[in-house]
Each structure stands twice: as C-alpha cells, then as structure tokens.
Design a protein around this motif. Structure first.
Motif, PDB file in Angstrom:
ATOM      1  N   ASN A  22       0.639  -1.335   0.081  1.00 25.88           N
ATOM      2  CA  ASN A  22       0.088  -0.098   0.057  1.00 25.88           C
ATOM      3  C   ASN A  22       0.772   1.365   0.072  1.00 25.88           C
ATOM      4  OD1 ASN A  22      -2.118   1.761   0.257  1.00 25.88           O
ATOM      5  ND2 ASN A  22      -2.967   0.983   1.953  1.00 25.88           N
ATOM      6  N   PRO A  23       0.615   2.200  -0.884  1.00 22.98           N
ATOM      7  CA  PRO A  23       1.505   3.567  -0.828  1.00 22.98           C
ATOM      8  C   PRO A  23       1.236   4.156   0.433  1.00 22.98           C
ATOM      9  CG  PRO A  23      -0.362   3.671  -2.441  1.00 22.98           C
ATOM     10  CD  PRO A  23      -0.369   2.216  -2.205  1.00 22.98           C
ATOM     11  N   ASP A  24       0.191   4.249   1.138  1.00 18.45           N
ATOM     12  CA  ASP A  24       0.044   5.062   2.167  1.00 18.45           C
ATOM     13  C   ASP A  24       0.855   4.658   3.475  1.00 18.45           C
ATOM     14  OD1 ASP A  24      -2.104   6.226   0.792  1.00 18.45           O
ATOM     15  OD2 ASP A  24      -3.499   4.934   1.767  1.00 18.45           O
ATOM     16  N   VAL A  25       1.526   3.435   3.172  1.00 21.82           N
ATOM     17  CA  VAL A  25       2.279   2.957   4.228  1.00 21.82           C
ATOM     18  C   VAL A  25       3.895   3.214   4.049  1.00 21.82           C
ATOM     19  CG1 VAL A  25       3.243   0.772   5.713  1.00 21.82           C
ATOM     20  CG2 VAL A  25       0.703   1.184   4.889  1.00 21.82           C
ATOM     21  N   SER A  26       4.311   4.045   4.920  1.00 23.63           N
ATOM     22  CA  SER A  26       5.770   4.417   4.367  1.00 23.63           C
ATOM     23  C   SER A  26       6.545   3.728   5.781  1.00 23.63           C
ATOM     24  CB  SER A  26       6.097   5.748   4.423  1.00 23.63           C
ATOM     25  OG  SER A  26       7.394   6.222   4.355  1.00 23.63           O
ATOM     26  N   TRP A  27       7.726   2.902   5.490  1.00 20.37           N
ATOM     27  CA  TRP A  27       8.323   2.243   6.177  1.00 20.37           C
ATOM     28  C   TRP A  27       9.707   2.814   6.308  1.00 20.37           C
ATOM     29  CZ3 TRP A  27       6.874  -1.511   9.481  1.00 20.37           C
ATOM     30  CH2 TRP A  27       5.673  -2.277   9.095  1.00 20.37           C
ATOM     31  N   ASP A  28      10.055   3.605   5.154  1.00 21.65           N
ATOM     32  CA  ASP A  28      11.498   4.264   5.381  1.00 21.65           C
ATOM     33  C   ASP A  28      11.097   5.706   5.230  1.00 21.65           C
ATOM     34  OD1 ASP A  28      14.039   4.969   5.115  1.00 21.65           O
ATOM     35  OD2 ASP A  28      14.393   4.128   2.891  1.00 21.65           O
ATOM     36  N   HIS A  29      11.162   6.598   6.247  1.00 18.84           N
ATOM     37  CA  HIS A  29      10.879   8.035   6.114  1.00 18.84           C
ATOM     38  C   HIS A  29      11.933   8.831   5.786  1.00 18.84           C
ATOM     39  CE1 HIS A  29       6.980   7.439   7.898  1.00 18.84           C
ATOM     40  NE2 HIS A  29       7.382   6.420   9.016  1.00 18.84           N
ATOM     41  N   LYS A  30      13.329   8.207   5.974  1.00 21.14           N
ATOM     42  CA  LYS A  30      14.335   9.187   5.629  1.00 21.14           C
ATOM     43  C   LYS A  30      14.820   9.300   4.224  1.00 21.14           C
ATOM     44  CE  LYS A  30      16.730   8.564   9.885  1.00 21.14           C
ATOM     45  NZ  LYS A  30      17.790   7.871  10.586  1.00 21.14           N
ATOM     46  N   PRO A  42      10.081   9.792   2.065  1.00 23.65           N
ATOM     47  CA  PRO A  42       9.061  10.323   3.020  1.00 23.65           C
ATOM     48  C   PRO A  42       7.638  10.331   2.520  1.00 23.65           C
ATOM     49  CG  PRO A  42      10.408  12.128   2.259  1.00 23.65           C
ATOM     50  CD  PRO A  42      11.038  10.885   1.438  1.00 23.65           C
ATOM     51  N   GLU A  43       7.546  10.394   1.489  1.00 23.95           N
ATOM     52  CA  GLU A  43       6.054  10.437   0.818  1.00 23.95           C
ATOM     53  C   GLU A  43       5.991   9.700  -0.487  1.00 23.95           C
ATOM     54  OE1 GLU A  43       5.640  14.609  -0.202  1.00 23.95           O
ATOM     55  OE2 GLU A  43       5.254  15.221   1.575  1.00 23.95           O
ATOM     56  N   PRO A  44       5.918   8.184  -0.234  1.00 24.42           N
ATOM     57  CA  PRO A  44       5.858   7.234  -1.386  1.00 24.42           C
ATOM     58  C   PRO A  44       4.738   7.269  -2.357  1.00 24.42           C
ATOM     59  CG  PRO A  44       5.092   6.444   0.747  1.00 24.42           C
ATOM     60  CD  PRO A  44       5.486   7.608   1.050  1.00 24.42           C
ATOM     61  N   TRP A  45       3.385   8.012  -1.897  1.00 28.08           N
ATOM     62  CA  TRP A  45       2.473   8.211  -2.675  1.00 28.08           C
ATOM     63  C   TRP A  45       2.652   9.234  -3.884  1.00 28.08           C
ATOM     64  CZ3 TRP A  45       2.593   9.003   2.376  1.00 28.08           C
ATOM     65  CH2 TRP A  45       2.869  10.366   3.021  1.00 28.08           C
ATOM     66  N   ASN A  46       3.747  10.056  -3.836  1.00 30.66           N
ATOM     67  CA  ASN A  46       3.928  10.946  -4.775  1.00 30.66           C
ATOM     68  C   ASN A  46       4.914  10.465  -5.843  1.00 30.66           C
ATOM     69  OD1 ASN A  46       2.651  13.272  -3.774  1.00 30.66           O
ATOM     70  ND2 ASN A  46       4.413  13.760  -2.499  1.00 30.66           N
ATOM     71  N   LYS A  47       5.391   9.179  -5.681  1.00 30.50           N
ATOM     72  CA  LYS A  47       6.192   8.639  -6.825  1.00 30.50           C
ATOM     73  C   LYS A  47       5.448   7.505  -7.495  1.00 30.50           C
ATOM     74  CE  LYS A  47      10.446   9.471  -4.389  1.00 30.50           C
ATOM     75  NZ  LYS A  47      11.764   9.205  -3.982  1.00 30.50           N
ATOM     76  N   LEU A  48       4.161   7.380  -7.118  1.00 34.77           N
ATOM     77  CA  LEU A  48       3.341   6.493  -8.162  1.00 34.77           C
ATOM     78  C   LEU A  48       3.154   6.995  -9.525  1.00 34.77           C
ATOM     79  CD1 LEU A  48       0.780   5.292  -5.465  1.00 34.77           C
ATOM     80  CD2 LEU A  48       2.607   3.840  -6.577  1.00 34.77           C
ATOM     81  N   GLU A  49       3.281   6.245 -10.298  1.00 31.95           N
ATOM     82  CA  GLU A  49       2.874   6.716 -11.923  1.00 31.95           C
ATOM     83  C   GLU A  49       1.465   6.424 -11.900  1.00 31.95           C
ATOM     84  OE1 GLU A  49       4.920   7.682 -14.291  1.00 31.95           O
ATOM     85  OE2 GLU A  49       6.322   7.700 -12.466  1.00 31.95           O
ATOM     86  N   PRO A  50       0.907   7.160 -12.584  1.00 36.42           N
ATOM     87  CA  PRO A  50      -0.760   7.172 -12.788  1.00 36.42           C
ATOM     88  C   PRO A  50      -1.087   6.053 -13.459  1.00 36.42           C
ATOM     89  CG  PRO A  50       0.069   8.845 -14.386  1.00 36.42           C
ATOM     90  CD  PRO A  50       1.396   8.516 -13.656  1.00 36.42           C
TER      91      PRO A  50
END
Length: 85
Positions: free
Chosen positions: A43-51, A54-62
């Motif tokens: 799930n892109p809402d879950v971030s295990w690596d904050h360093k 920090p925002e994995p939902w911004n790196k998703l392609e459409p």
C-alpha cells in the motif's frame, strides 16, 4: 504447548464434527494475516522508510495499479494529471 495440542487432538478424535470448525478458523486467520501483510508492504499509504522516501504516494505513476482488485478500471490508459514533486 504440546499438552495443548494433545488436548485439541483428543477433542477432534472424540468429536469429529469439530474438524470443519478448525479448518475454517485456521483458514480465516491465515487469510487475515496475508491481507494485513500485503497491505503493510504494497500500500502506498504505508511508509516504512521515512528518511529515503518520506512521501511514497508522490512517486506512483498514474498507470501503476496498487489496488488489489479494480472493477472496470484500465490503469494503462490513464494519463498523468498531476505535477511532479
């Protein structure tokens, strides 16, 4: 722990109608653990690596599908409608 397993085996031998109950309870527990694991890892809402991310939902392609099941949705035909960050 082995004494608990022995009690369960003894109950199943004396009451064979409990076998479907054990099968369905263990199957439901297994499926819930698998669903939780998939949600935590994919799930892109879950971030295990904050360093590093920090925002994995911004790196998703459409056109990237992250949902388990999409009804009447073809992600390959979507166009990018958001800015780059």
């Amino acid at each position: 722990m082995s004494s608990l397993l022995g009690i369960v085996v003894k109950q199943v031998k004396s009451h064979p109608a409990l076998i479907p109950l054990f099968i369905f309870i263990s199957g439901g527990a297994t499926m819930s653990v698998l669903a939780l694991t998939r949600a935590a890892l994919k799930n892109p809402d879950v971030s295990w690596d904050h360093k590093n991310n920090p925002e994995p939902w911004n790196k998703l392609e459409p056109n990237e599908q992250y949902k388990l099941f999409a009804v009447n949705m073809d992600y390959s035909k979507l166009k990018k409608d958001r800015p780059d960050f």
